[in-house]
Write an enzyme that holds these catalytic residues in place. Sequence first.
Site, PDB file in Angstrom:
ATOM      1  N   LYS A  27      19.312  -9.372  25.186  1.00  0.00           N
ATOM      2  CA  LYS A  27      18.609 -10.661  24.984  1.00  0.00           C
ATOM      3  C   LYS A  27      18.233 -11.314  26.318  1.00  0.00           C
ATOM      4  O   LYS A  27      19.081 -11.460  27.215  1.00  0.00           O
ATOM      5  CB  LYS A  27      19.513 -11.581  24.171  1.00  0.00           C
ATOM      6  CG  LYS A  27      18.884 -12.866  23.669  1.00  0.00           C
ATOM      7  CD  LYS A  27      19.861 -13.549  22.710  1.00  0.00           C
ATOM      8  CE  LYS A  27      19.337 -14.825  22.106  1.00  0.00           C
ATOM      9  NZ  LYS A  27      20.303 -15.396  21.127  1.00  0.00           N
TER      10      LYS A  27
ATOM     11  N   CYS B 200      16.693 -13.279  18.309  1.00  0.00           N
ATOM     12  CA  CYS B 200      16.794 -14.686  17.919  1.00  0.00           C
ATOM     13  C   CYS B 200      15.940 -15.638  18.763  1.00  0.00           C
ATOM     14  O   CYS B 200      14.758 -15.750  18.550  1.00  0.00           O
ATOM     15  CB  CYS B 200      18.248 -15.133  17.892  1.00  0.00           C
ATOM     16  SG  CYS B 200      18.445 -16.671  16.970  1.00  0.00           S
TER      17      CYS B 200
ATOM     18  N   GLU C 219      21.130 -10.189  14.344  1.00  0.00           N
ATOM     19  CA  GLU C 219      21.817 -10.400  15.626  1.00  0.00           C
ATOM     20  C   GLU C 219      23.328 -10.509  15.361  1.00  0.00           C
ATOM     21  O   GLU C 219      23.745 -11.088  14.353  1.00  0.00           O
ATOM     22  CB  GLU C 219      21.315 -11.726  16.225  1.00  0.00           C
ATOM     23  CG  GLU C 219      22.015 -12.200  17.486  1.00  0.00           C
ATOM     24  CD  GLU C 219      21.656 -13.650  17.846  1.00  0.00           C
ATOM     25  OE1 GLU C 219      21.428 -14.473  16.922  1.00  0.00           O
ATOM     26  OE2 GLU C 219      21.600 -13.957  19.045  1.00  0.00           O
TER      27      GLU C 219
END
Length: 307
Positions: A124, A169, A47
């Site tokens: 995300k 993440c 990331e």
Amino acid sequence: MTRLLHVGAAQLGPIQQSDDRASVVIRLIELLRQAKAAKCELVVFPELALTTFFPRWFVDDIATTDHWYETEMPSAVTLPLFLEAKRLEIGFCLGYAELTPQGERFNTQILVERDGSVVAKYRKVHIPGHETNEPDRPFQHAERYYFTPSAEGFGVWKAFGGRMGMMICNDRRWPESYRVMGLQGVEMILCGYNTPMHYVPDPTQDVLQGFHNALVMQSGAYQNGTFVVGVAKGGVEEGVLGLCDSSIIAPSGEILAKTVTTGDELVSAVCDLDWCKQYKETLFDFDKYRRPEVYGRITAQRGAVLD
Ligand code: CDT
């Protein structure tokens, strides 16, 4: 029948604020070359792989932070990575901060095929941390200030001979991330992360960071019959220690490969995508055994009782 995909997890050590993108791209290309020498077909980077984890600093005017974001991909500075990957005929997955022409800010990851074409983009969904400055913290985790949560959800793309998915993440801590992709038949989930070892709201979790990282990715892989490739940017970055433990996980939930350092490091595994069927067509045959109609009813009943 076997469908073999040799995948590399290209962990990054810290990127300091003073490290420019060009120097980072050199590190990425070095990992790419190591991956090619190891016969990988696909390399997964972390990331926000082009910059330091800038949400650890709060600023009053977000417009002053545009330099942390990419407005095009490839850009002039990232083009050498794309060209080298194409020359080596190796695919890659790369996380970066995206600033759109409409001024939206996303935490983004792309999947690039061996011919250099971008086959998928993921933004995300689960944005952790806080929106406003919390000056009493030793460091900020202001992702909710810097990034808009994506409303696009989790996709699965046919690429690299299989069904590929992506998450970033904090997404890996949520069972829904895996399941939404599992319901689309995902066979390999690619996930970059930056995880501070110190969790400010509850420091009792600090010693459990490695355990929780493995717990969520191994269970997500097993419960959905998919490979998971989790790749860290870790080590001490601007004084903040980040978790490493990058790993490649099989549909059985077993770890096939795992990094052992806190720096730039490549580990790889030959993944037989047909292994997924052993789980998707037995214990986790969703069509046969899942009970979505019951789950909905139970939620409603419990809600009634708890009220
Ligand atoms: N980058 C990222 O999503 N990190 C989070 C840290 C959560 S603590 C605010 C993670 O889930 O690892």
